[in-house]
Write an enzyme that holds these catalytic residues in place. Structure first.
Site: not given
Ligand code: ADP
Length: 415
Positions: A7, A99, A189, A250, A396
């Protein structure tokens, strides 16, 4: 099969090595063998490396780029003193799973990487200018270091949401802008939402067509997903990950006119506004203190910090509003699932999100909720409430490794 999962961020590289195959997938018997992260690639990099069952090793050294970082990790993995079970040389790593953040409208399934796939990932750079180039660097480094004999797969953050219908993914802008530039909601996600939905099915015995749930991934980045009949129907992140819930740095949902106003009042350029929305807003922006929820909760309880409380209140209220709107979207649901660093570890945030939702059939069991931290999995709902509430730690990397195996063996995924 030992799968190296990568990732890559712009200056970071996270990895995990997992032993898995179809038999292991069937029986949840996959094994994590090693994991780690390299941060600050491009300068004096910081490495945290851990073979399973061993203490973490921390070290610092100059690493110029992702290739050098991966080269170092591979040498560490095969070194006899690292003692990763079953890994004595590079030949013991049988596949690589990457990923990849954005697959656009075309890459809607995990896929084996070849030159054509790389071109398609490059085509999505406009949509994810920060993320896809970093993912491509990881792919280039792995292809160079492993050579063509080791299959590599790409698993996309966006692909789980490719089942959204147009009324969910379109913005109410002139339709030509969608046709011309593919301006639409993609959602992110996806690997996490898909994984926890799969675990929910394993825990409850529900088949996909009876999986009607809301999944809440609450970490540094946060997103909600309405899953109907096992598929993503609606999700809170949009064209980019900035939309939706309040996150660490964010803003989440915002009237776009704010940008014009700030441009005029503060003379901010588009780049500065983008950085404002992505890096200086959210929990950090409101509190003026930190993007870290654990620290905010401590500030609130130990020093009664007013803005820490405000930031937490905004965060919880936004999640609550999404739960309400997704219940309306799906005409009800069977369960709400919490995941991500905050969702998995903070009973206080879960309690605040679920408070005063009895009208919707949501009630939390205080004792079960308090007890569910530190990677535990289970129910936290009040048994008398209509909806069930779960905490399910996300994984993940596991899903990326499993998808890599399925791509190599050409086995269609069932979920
Ligand atoms: P990322 O999105 O970067 O993968 P994580 O999923 O690890 O991040 O989530 C990080 C967030 O989880 C941080 O805000 C952190 O403070 C929060 N967190 C972790 N543990 C706890 C805890 N015990 N209580 C509250 N928040 C926590």
């Amino acid at each position: 099969m030992n799968v190296l999962v990568l990732n890559c961020g712009s200056s970071s590289l996270k990895f995990q090595v997992l032993a898995t195959d179809l038999e292991a997938i069937e029986h949840n018997a996959d094994r994590a063998l090693a994991r780690g992260v390299v941060e600050r690639i491009g300068s004096e990099a910081l490495l945290t490396l851990r073979a399973e069952g061993m203490p973490a090793q921390r070290r610092a050294m100059p690493l110029r780029d992702h290739r050098q970082a991966l080269d170092y990790i591979l040498r560490w993995l095969v070194a006899p003193e690292t003692a990763v079970p079953g890994i004595a040389s590079l030949a013991d790593i049988h596949a690589v799973g990457h990923r990849v953040v954005h697959g656009g409208e075309k890459l809607t399934r995990s896929i084996l990487i070849d030159d054509a796939v790389i071109e398609q990932i490059e085509d999505c750079i406009d949509l994810a200018p920060l993320h896809n180039p970093a993912n491509l660097k990881g792919i280039a480094a792995a292809r160079e270091l492993f050579g063509p004999g080791v299959p590599e797969a790409a698993v996309f953050d966006t692909s789980f949401h490719s089942t959204m219908p147009p009324e969910s993914f379109l913005y109410a802008l002139p339709y030509q802008l969608y046709v011309r530039y593919k301006v639409r909601r993609y959602g992110f996600h996806g690997t996490s939402h898909r994984y926890v939905a799969h675990r929910y099915r394993q825990l409850t015995g529900r088949p996909p067509e009876e999986t009607h749930i809301i999944t809440l991934h609450l970490g540094n980045g946060c997103s909600a997903c309405a899953i109907r009949r096992g598929e993503s129907l609606e999700t809170s992140m949009g064209l980019t990950p900035v939309e939706g819930l309040v996150m660490g740095t964010r803003s989440g949902d915002l009237d776009p006119s704010v940008l014009e106003l700030l441009h005029h009042k503060e003379g901010m350029s588009f780049e500065e506004l983008d950085s404002l929305l992505n890096k200086r807003s959210g929990l950090l922006g409101i509190s003026g203190l930190t993007n870290d929820m654990r620290d905010l909760l401590a500030e609130e309880s130990e020093h009664q910090d007013r803005r820490a409380r405000l930031a937490i209140d905004l965060f919880c209220l936004r999640v609550k509003k999404y739960i309400g709107s997704y219940l309306a979207r799906m005409n009800g649901a069977d369960a709400v699932v919490f995941t991500g660093g905050i969702g998995e570890n903070s009973p206080e945030i879960r309690r605040r999100i679920c408070s005063d939702l009895d009208f919707f059939g949501i009630g939390i069991d205080p004792a079960r909720n308090e007890a569910m931290t530190g990677g535990q999995e289970g129910e936290i709902g009040d048994g008398a409430a209509r909806l069930r509430l779960f905490v399910i730690p996300t994984n993940e990397e596991l899903l990326i490794a499993r998808d890599t195996v399925r791509c190599i063996l050409d086995v269609p995924r069932k979920w």
